[in-house]
Enzyme design. Structure first.
Site, short mmCIF file in Angstrom:
data_model
loop_
_atom_site.label_atom_id
_atom_site.label_comp_id
_atom_site.label_asym_id
_atom_site.label_seq_id
_atom_site.Cartn_x
_atom_site.Cartn_y
_atom_site.Cartn_z
N GLY A 71 0.69 -1.31 -0.10
CA GLY A 71 -0.19 0.18 0.01
C GLY A 71 0.72 0.77 -0.13
N THR A 72 1.94 1.22 0.50
CA THR A 72 2.99 2.02 1.55
C THR A 72 3.54 2.46 -0.40
OG1 THR A 72 2.58 1.85 3.18
CG2 THR A 72 5.23 3.33 2.36
N ALA A 199 -2.26 -6.73 -0.35
CA ALA A 199 -2.58 -7.89 -0.28
C ALA A 199 -2.46 -8.18 1.34
CB ALA A 199 -1.21 -8.88 -0.72
N THR A 236 12.23 -6.39 -10.44
CA THR A 236 11.59 -8.13 -10.38
C THR A 236 10.52 -8.46 -9.57
OG1 THR A 236 14.13 -8.96 -11.15
CG2 THR A 236 12.05 -10.32 -10.81
N CYS A 324 2.54 4.54 16.69
CA CYS A 324 3.55 4.71 18.11
C CYS A 324 4.34 5.60 17.24
CB CYS A 324 3.86 3.45 18.24
SG CYS A 324 2.35 2.11 18.90
N1 PLP Z 1 -3.28 2.75 4.28
C1 PLP Z 1 -4.35 2.16 5.47
C2 PLP Z 1 -5.74 3.18 4.84
C3 PLP Z 1 -3.81 1.96 5.30
O1 PLP Z 1 -4.28 0.51 6.71
C4 PLP Z 1 -2.75 0.65 5.55
C5 PLP Z 1 -1.68 -0.07 6.56
O2 PLP Z 1 -1.89 0.35 7.82
C6 PLP Z 1 -1.76 1.26 4.30
C7 PLP Z 1 -1.80 2.35 3.66
C8 PLP Z 1 0.02 0.61 4.25
O3 PLP Z 1 -0.35 -0.26 3.57
P1 PLP Z 1 1.22 -1.06 3.88
O4 PLP Z 1 0.71 -1.66 5.24
O5 PLP Z 1 0.88 -2.35 2.24
O6 PLP Z 1 2.41 -0.62 3.50
#
Ligand code: PLP
Length: 378
Positions: A71-72, A199, A236, A324
């Site tokens: 996600g990040t 995921a 990759t 935190c």
């Molecule tokens: N965005 C939201 C709303 C999330 O809850 C999270 C994870 O805590 C993220 C982004 C980040 O995703 P990832 O942990 O896959 O980097």
């Protein structure tokens, strides 16, 4: 000792069917999808089949899905990839986003590349769409507003936000990390240009995610180093992870309705139980527009740190919902943006339910919590 995990918004265990789907790719299917020989061809086939499966579940084209490390990274790519280096531009976001969005935008702002409007939230955590409309001006190049909030579970009106953005010709990115797999998403009907997901929130592996980029929407790269992912992301591909993400989405859809209803009734049982047995309980968020698994609660007069530790001792894992900082739990920026006092925000506890949560688990927590709260208050 009984163990109860109620922190599914932080992460989820890998589903057995996901693990099984991944295993060949940690063994005999070791190919690099970019290799031209037969080993590579097998890997490439698995990669593209995964892309097709995922695209089908969110109703987009396979070539609109780009794999990332989670996600990040998807969020960083969506935001940083949209901002051009040439001129000072304007971005609209909200104060209640996940840190991945807040800090990506802050980074560009500190570098003097963008001006930012951060929309606030009302006491239920909702965002005012008139404020969004008013914030748009000729330099606005991106709107980034989350689909579902990870702390309070609120669902945001991405359909309406997309319409507003589309009318003004502005790309709209949404952080859908807590939405994909938890809500039906039809990208053929929504005016969303960029959508990030991951995921490990949906019983898939950690360290893999994807970004949907609508055909025709231009974004630059942030990871250089190869022509992978249609030249949008070098490196990759994490094939075991990608196969796992695809299977996790398939698995979520298999019993989607029943599971959503089951979680909603368990959450209701929890909510009613807490309100009925403990005084000074405040529920945060919009009770009408929440994903079914999330409950964010303040227990008046006590900090969440003390409750978290006491619950942990009883084998119950919950979270404060917020990050935190140097070992101490900071009051949630989401709750502060909603006008919740620092004191109350410091007491917020997030219960997030999932596939492994049973009625017995909720019952167990409801039996333990009143005593814990009373002891701490004394
Ligand atoms: N965005 C939201 C709303 C999330 O809850 C999270 C994870 O805590 C993220 C982004 C980040 O995703 P990832 O942990 O896959 O980097």
């Amino acid at each position: 000792m009984r163990k109860v995990y109620l922190d599914y918004n932080a992460t989820t265990p890998v589903d057995p069917s996901v693990r099984e789907a991944m295993l060949p790719f940690l063994g005999e299917e070791y190919g690099n999808p970019s290799s031209l020989h037969w080993v590579g061809a097998r890997a490439r086939k698995a990669l593209e089949e995964s892309r097709e499966k995922i695209a089908r579940h969110v109703s987009c084209l396979p070539e609109e899905i780009f794999f990332t490390s989670g996600g990040t990274e998807s969020i960083n790519l969506a935001i940083k990839g949209t901002i051009s280096k040439a001129k000072k531009e304007h971005v609209i976001t909200s104060q209640i986003e996940h840190k991945a969005v807040l800090e990506s935008i802050e980074d560009l702002e500190k570098g003097g590349r963008i001006d930012v409007t951060r929309l606030g939230a009302d006491q239920k955590g909702d965002i005012n769409l008139d404020s969004l409309r008013e914030a748009i001006h000729e330099k606005t190049v991106l709107i980034s507003i989350m689909f579902v909030n990870n702390e309070i579970g609120n669902i945001y009106p991405v359909e309406a936000i997309g319409r507003i953005a589309r009318e003004r010709g502005i790309p709209f990115h949404t952080d859908a990390v807590q939405a994909v797999g938890k809500l039906p998403i039809d990208l053929s009907k929504l005016s969303i240009d960029l959508l990030s997901f991951s995921a490990h929130k949906i019983y898939g592996p950690k360290g893999v995610g994807a970004l949907f980029v609508r055909k025709g929407v231009k974004i630059g790269r942030i990871l250089h180093g190869g022509a992978q992912e249609m030249e949008k992301r070098g490196g990759t591909e994490n094939l075991p992870g990608i196969v796992g993400l695809a299977e996790a989405m398939e698995r979520m859809h298999r019993d989607f309705e029943e599971e959503s209803q089951r979680l909603a009734s368990l959450r209701e049982m929890m909510e009613k139980g807490l309100l009925g047995t403990i005084s000074g309980v405040h529920i945060h968020g919009n009770e009408k527009w929440r994903i079914p698994n999330t409950l964010n609660v303040t227990f008046e007069g006590i900090t969440n740190e003390t409750i978290l530790v006491a619950l942990d001792r009883e084998g119950i894992a919950v979270s404060s919902g917020s990050a935190c900082a140097s070992g101490a739990i900071e009051p949630s920026h989401v709750l502060l943006a909603m006008g919740v006092s620092r004191e109350e925000a410091k007491g917020a506890v997030r219960f997030s339910l999932g596939r492994g949560t049973s009625e017995h688990d909720i019952d167990f927590v409801l039996k333990r919590l009143p005593g814990i709260v009373e002891r701490i208050r004394q």
